[in-house]
Motif scaffolding. Sequence first.
Motif, PDB file in Angstrom:
ATOM      1  N   ARG A   1      -7.608   6.758  15.634  1.00  0.00           N
ATOM      2  CA  ARG A   1      -8.356   5.740  14.898  1.00  0.00           C
ATOM      3  C   ARG A   1      -8.707   4.617  15.873  1.00  0.00           C
TER       4      ARG A   1
ATOM      5  N   THR B   1       0.858  -1.172   0.000  1.00  0.00           N
ATOM      6  CA  THR B   1       0.000   0.000   0.000  1.00  0.00           C
ATOM      7  C   THR B   1       0.895   1.223   0.000  1.00  0.00           C
ATOM      8  N   ASP B   2       0.502   2.205  -0.728  1.00  0.00           N
ATOM      9  CA  ASP B   2       1.275   3.431  -0.829  1.00  0.00           C
ATOM     10  C   ASP B   2       1.142   4.208   0.479  1.00  0.00           C
ATOM     11  N   PRO B   3       2.259   4.433   1.186  1.00  0.00           N
ATOM     12  CA  PRO B   3       2.186   5.141   2.468  1.00  0.00           C
ATOM     13  C   PRO B   3       1.619   6.555   2.327  1.00  0.00           C
ATOM     14  N   ASP B   4       1.880   7.209   1.200  1.00  0.00           N
ATOM     15  CA  ASP B   4       1.344   8.556   0.996  1.00  0.00           C
ATOM     16  C   ASP B   4      -0.176   8.537   0.873  1.00  0.00           C
ATOM     17  N   VAL B   5      -0.699   7.528   0.213  1.00  0.00           N
ATOM     18  CA  VAL B   5      -2.157   7.404   0.069  1.00  0.00           C
ATOM     19  C   VAL B   5      -2.789   7.160   1.435  1.00  0.00           C
ATOM     20  N   GLU B   6      -2.172   6.267   2.196  1.00  0.00           N
ATOM     21  CA  GLU B   6      -2.686   5.968   3.539  1.00  0.00           C
ATOM     22  C   GLU B   6      -2.615   7.203   4.438  1.00  0.00           C
ATOM     23  N   ARG B   7      -1.536   7.938   4.333  1.00  0.00           N
ATOM     24  CA  ARG B   7      -1.364   9.158   5.141  1.00  0.00           C
ATOM     25  C   ARG B   7      -2.412  10.214   4.771  1.00  0.00           C
TER      26      ARG B   7
ATOM     27  N   LEU C   1       0.810   6.866  12.020  1.00  0.00           N
ATOM     28  CA  LEU C   1       0.050   5.683  11.637  1.00  0.00           C
ATOM     29  C   LEU C   1       0.631   4.399  12.235  1.00  0.00           C
TER      30      LEU C   1
ATOM     31  N   ALA D   1      -5.318   9.726   3.414  1.00  0.00           N
ATOM     32  CA  ALA D   1      -6.633   9.243   3.859  1.00  0.00           C
ATOM     33  C   ALA D   1      -6.808   9.484   5.361  1.00  0.00           C
ATOM     34  N   ALA D   2      -5.750   9.242   6.134  1.00  0.00           N
ATOM     35  CA  ALA D   2      -5.817   9.476   7.583  1.00  0.00           C
ATOM     36  C   ALA D   2      -6.001  10.963   7.874  1.00  0.00           C
TER      37      ALA D   2
END
Length: 188
Positions: A169, A45-51, A124, A53-54
């Motif tokens: 979260r 998973t792309d850490p930037d995408v996850e970041r 995260l 989204a958070a």
Amino acid sequence: MRGRQLRRAAICLLAAVAAMPVTACASGRETVERPTAARDNEQRTDPDVERRAAEKAALDAYSGYLAASRTAGVRSDPRAPELTRFLADPLLTRVQLSIRDAKEHGAMRTGTLKSDPTVTAVSLDAKPATVDIQDCLDTTGYRLVYAKNKRPVPGSGGGRHLSTATATRYPDGRWLINSGTTHRDQPC
């Protein structure tokens, strides 16, 4: 007659034995092997995408918290259900007590609260994951007034002050604001 009963019993036993492997296969405990490429894509998973989204989820929770607090404050309703959609303890209890205290003293919130929050930190990898938010809250148009005559409560004037909050979260996947402080000694 006895022979017929024995035949029936044998057929039933045979049917039960024949059905066993089918039942065992349908237990729901089997693993289905996916192609290697599909498993690799899930793990990467792309850490930037996850970041991002958070950050978005945390800012949405923060905006929801401010809106729910305003609504509950105007109605003088410390048990407003929308509070629990965006807040968790210990901040939830503090907000509810503040609204209850105002109500018991015949006061309520009115006006507009202005906000422009930014994310200052994302953790995260922490257990639980957190996002820190900083805001310059403008409460010049947001007043504590007496419910009877709408006159301002003395000493409750507004201003522009630094505010910080933490979104966490929770196990169900929701991001909730569980701590927050307005730094009245730090104008912005």
